[in-house]
Design an enzyme around this catalytic site. Sequence first.
Site, mmCIF file in Angstrom:
data_model
loop_
_atom_site.group_PDB
_atom_site.id
_atom_site.type_symbol
_atom_site.label_atom_id
_atom_site.label_comp_id
_atom_site.label_asym_id
_atom_site.label_seq_id
_atom_site.Cartn_x
_atom_site.Cartn_y
_atom_site.Cartn_z
ATOM 1 N N GLU A 169 18.762 -34.338 -9.799
ATOM 2 C CA GLU A 169 17.777 -33.566 -9.032
ATOM 3 C C GLU A 169 17.143 -32.562 -9.883
ATOM 4 O O GLU A 169 17.749 -31.740 -10.790
ATOM 5 C CB GLU A 169 18.659 -32.772 -8.170
ATOM 6 C CG GLU A 169 17.749 -32.100 -6.984
ATOM 7 C CD GLU A 169 16.677 -32.930 -6.688
ATOM 8 O OE1 GLU A 169 16.795 -33.868 -5.843
ATOM 9 O OE2 GLU A 169 15.512 -32.723 -7.092
ATOM 10 N N ALA A 229 18.866 -27.522 -20.357
ATOM 11 C CA ALA A 229 19.068 -27.029 -21.716
ATOM 12 C C ALA A 229 17.662 -26.371 -22.322
ATOM 13 O O ALA A 229 17.523 -25.325 -22.911
ATOM 14 C CB ALA A 229 19.964 -27.852 -22.714
ATOM 15 N N CYS A 280 22.863 -23.949 -12.396
ATOM 16 C CA CYS A 280 22.671 -25.280 -13.297
ATOM 17 C C CYS A 280 22.487 -24.694 -14.716
ATOM 18 O O CYS A 280 23.303 -25.619 -15.541
ATOM 19 C CB CYS A 280 21.605 -25.811 -12.634
ATOM 20 S SG CYS A 280 22.018 -26.916 -11.130
HETATM 21 C C1 UDX Z 1 24.440 -28.950 -6.765
HETATM 22 C C2 UDX Z 1 25.074 -30.176 -7.327
HETATM 23 O O1 UDX Z 1 25.710 -31.054 -6.602
HETATM 24 C C3 UDX Z 1 25.770 -29.727 -8.627
HETATM 25 O O2 UDX Z 1 26.259 -30.632 -9.337
HETATM 26 C C4 UDX Z 1 24.489 -28.913 -9.265
HETATM 27 O O3 UDX Z 1 24.684 -28.456 -10.456
HETATM 28 C C5 UDX Z 1 24.238 -27.791 -8.301
HETATM 29 O O4 UDX Z 1 23.713 -28.358 -7.255
HETATM 30 P P1 UDX Z 1 24.942 -27.426 -4.839
HETATM 31 O O5 UDX Z 1 24.332 -28.317 -3.744
HETATM 32 O O6 UDX Z 1 24.201 -26.368 -5.255
HETATM 33 O O7 UDX Z 1 25.500 -28.366 -5.749
HETATM 34 O O8 UDX Z 1 26.574 -27.106 -4.260
HETATM 35 P P2 UDX Z 1 27.099 -26.467 -3.098
HETATM 36 O O9 UDX Z 1 25.656 -25.695 -2.335
HETATM 37 O O10 UDX Z 1 28.396 -25.814 -3.543
HETATM 38 O O11 UDX Z 1 27.299 -27.850 -2.175
HETATM 39 C C6 UDX Z 1 28.289 -28.737 -2.474
HETATM 40 C C7 UDX Z 1 28.692 -29.194 -1.048
HETATM 41 O O12 UDX Z 1 29.714 -30.136 -1.238
HETATM 42 C C8 UDX Z 1 29.473 -28.067 -0.028
HETATM 43 O O13 UDX Z 1 28.935 -27.656 0.926
HETATM 44 C C9 UDX Z 1 31.117 -28.549 -0.289
HETATM 45 O O14 UDX Z 1 31.484 -28.012 1.046
HETATM 46 C C10 UDX Z 1 30.736 -29.847 -0.306
HETATM 47 N N1 UDX Z 1 31.829 -30.723 -0.609
HETATM 48 C C11 UDX Z 1 32.643 -30.431 -1.497
HETATM 49 C C12 UDX Z 1 32.282 -31.685 0.183
HETATM 50 O O15 UDX Z 1 31.812 -32.004 1.395
HETATM 51 N N2 UDX Z 1 33.328 -32.453 -0.059
HETATM 52 C C13 UDX Z 1 33.872 -32.288 -1.219
HETATM 53 O O16 UDX Z 1 34.891 -33.096 -1.671
HETATM 54 C C14 UDX Z 1 33.538 -31.263 -2.192
HETATM 55 C C1 UDX Z 2 17.064 -24.893 -12.621
HETATM 56 C C2 UDX Z 2 15.985 -25.983 -12.847
HETATM 57 O O1 UDX Z 2 14.864 -25.395 -12.888
HETATM 58 C C3 UDX Z 2 15.916 -27.169 -12.170
HETATM 59 O O2 UDX Z 2 15.044 -28.204 -12.584
HETATM 60 C C4 UDX Z 2 17.494 -27.909 -11.897
HETATM 61 O O3 UDX Z 2 17.341 -29.075 -10.950
HETATM 62 C C5 UDX Z 2 18.156 -26.697 -11.555
HETATM 63 O O4 UDX Z 2 18.112 -25.609 -12.435
HETATM 64 P P1 UDX Z 2 17.010 -23.174 -10.656
HETATM 65 O O5 UDX Z 2 18.196 -22.812 -11.198
HETATM 66 O O6 UDX Z 2 17.203 -23.369 -9.155
HETATM 67 O O7 UDX Z 2 16.510 -24.483 -11.283
HETATM 68 O O8 UDX Z 2 15.822 -22.140 -11.008
HETATM 69 P P2 UDX Z 2 14.913 -21.842 -12.284
HETATM 70 O O9 UDX Z 2 13.712 -21.679 -11.539
HETATM 71 O O10 UDX Z 2 15.001 -22.839 -13.221
HETATM 72 O O11 UDX Z 2 15.263 -20.561 -12.810
HETATM 73 C C6 UDX Z 2 16.397 -20.123 -13.476
HETATM 74 C C7 UDX Z 2 16.688 -18.809 -13.824
HETATM 75 O O12 UDX Z 2 15.687 -18.617 -14.874
HETATM 76 C C8 UDX Z 2 16.630 -17.549 -12.812
HETATM 77 O O13 UDX Z 2 17.446 -16.723 -13.035
HETATM 78 C C9 UDX Z 2 15.204 -17.439 -13.208
HETATM 79 O O14 UDX Z 2 14.873 -15.853 -12.663
HETATM 80 C C10 UDX Z 2 15.125 -17.475 -14.587
HETATM 81 N N1 UDX Z 2 13.710 -17.286 -15.474
HETATM 82 C C11 UDX Z 2 12.980 -18.583 -15.023
HETATM 83 C C12 UDX Z 2 13.275 -16.502 -16.117
HETATM 84 O O15 UDX Z 2 14.308 -15.505 -16.458
HETATM 85 N N2 UDX Z 2 12.080 -16.741 -16.838
HETATM 86 C C13 UDX Z 2 11.376 -17.714 -16.595
HETATM 87 O O16 UDX Z 2 10.284 -17.689 -17.056
HETATM 88 C C14 UDX Z 2 11.768 -18.753 -15.648
#
Ligand code: UDX
Ligand code: UDX
Length: 461
Positions: A169, A229, A280
């Site tokens: 994603e 990264a 992430c």
């Molecule tokens: C996602 C991706 O899955 C993760 O790898 C990525 O790095 C960040 O985004 P995210 O959706 O943000 O994770 O995580 P979270 O909001 O914590 O949701 C995960 C959900 O999975 C939780 O609601 C948790 O309750 C559920 N879960 C976890 C299950 O239903 N079954 C399990 O065994 C473990």
């Molecule tokens: C990131 C990736 O962008 C997305 O593709 C991946 O799927 C999940 O991780 P996210 O963590 O939701 O998304 O937010 P992002 O907009 O990437 O920002 C990450 C962090 O960097 C935030 O704390 C943001 O404030 C900071 N940021 C971003 C900066 O400090 N400067 C910038 O120019 C852009």
Amino acid sequence: MSIRTICCIGAGYVGGPTMAVIADRCPGIQVTVVDLNQARIDAWNDPDLSKLPVYEPGLDAVVGRCRGRNLHFSTAVEPAIAAADMVFLSVNTPTKTKGVGAGQASDLRWIEASARQVAACAQGHTIVVEKSTLPVRTAETVQAILSAAQGDGASGGSPKTFAVLSNPEFLAEGTAIPDLEQPDRVLIGGDDPAAIEALVGVYGQWVPDQRILRTNLWSSELSKLTANAFLAQRISSINSIAALCEATGADVQEVAHAIGADSRIGGKFLKAGPGFGGSCLQKDILNLVYLCGHYGLHEVAAYWQSVVELNGWQQHRIARLVVQRLFGTVTGKRLAVLGFAFKADTNDTREAPAIRICQDLLEESAQLAIYDPKVSAAQMAEDLGPVGQEGAWEAVGTPLEAVAGADAVLILTEWASFAGLDWPQLAAPMRKPAWLFDARSIADLAAARAAGLNVWRVGMG
Ligand code: UDX
Ligand code: UDX
């Protein structure tokens, strides 16, 4: 194979919005999102769409259109898996806190548990799609668990078969809905052409084919880590230059604009700030570092590790300079903190820069008054943890409440409302000399200066 039913395990920031958009764009597919967490599922089912557990602009409208039609939220995991042609794994994979790889490797226990559950409950042919961010070669683990169950027709049904795909994603929080509706690219990794085309058949209902990239499994998994990264590296790079700008009298906004005008560099992700947060970027780099170490590539590991180190340094640097400007001590001083989420337009605080900066200031015995339009006091309490003897914090309901008697205002999240803050009104109840520390370059500095505040802005020499 044309997909009629999808099950997604994990109703979090990724699973929830992604499935909502799939359901919206594919009315012929029944989508069920399951999660172990009953409270979370209840919130997804709340008739009041402002109570969804994930705050994303536009998400409420999408859920409102599809829920009950072809989008369902449930804790009944097993029947949802049994009914599915395709199962997405979207459970969380946090960095391990103990054991082998602590601090770097991802904790895969929930991925493994989900794979086992799929192995046990699936019926017929099931395509399993990795949506969670995973270390490279995790698909192997998932595949091994599934193959052990393969062919098992003992329960009376048809024999089970599986295919595993990686479909990382790339949505960013705060813009999840537009990112899903108009993705730059959709990446599908796998070695089973029929499974790949089945998933293409889902995304192809709204994403143009030239934006759907097909790769092998490992390339797909590694591309996700590499993309994050590179994004993180740009932020650490510009933050390193911000510090140099402050020392030399250059302005990082001008520098960012000047270098971003070079089409080879490009203008995005060049905003200096308090460092990157979110679930992430750091996690994925640490994964990469772990992986490089595992393969004996120690110089490569050290290279990426430095991106994370610079990020932590930037956060500590900002806390330190606040203390310095306030005559070397913040003991007992009230500091207004505006913004706690890791970025604007989300209620997510995972790895938020505000956490580390607030913790440093609490360590210095400051009294923090924290305002964030979307983050609850309970979440702040969880993030800040127990506070030492003299420091203290409170969550407040408005910026004006936060500044009453404060020596300084810190802006740590770029909420749009902070651009229009009424500085004459905010400055009046502050103790003089008072400071504005704008770590997000969003405040109207001229207005703040005119209201009598001293100002510091990240990267402004
Ligand atoms: C996602 C991706 O899955 C993760 O790898 C990525 O790095 C960040 O985004 P995210 O959706 O943000 O994770 O995580 P979270 O909001 O914590 O949701 C995960 C959900 O999975 C939780 O609601 C948790 O309750 C559920 N879960 C976890 C299950 O239903 N079954 C399990 O065994 C473990
Ligand atoms: C990131 C990736 O962008 C997305 O593709 C991946 O799927 C999940 O991780 P996210 O963590 O939701 O998304 O937010 P992002 O907009 O990437 O920002 C990450 C962090 O960097 C935030 O704390 C943001 O404030 C900071 N940021 C971003 C900066 O400090 N400067 C910038 O120019 C852009």
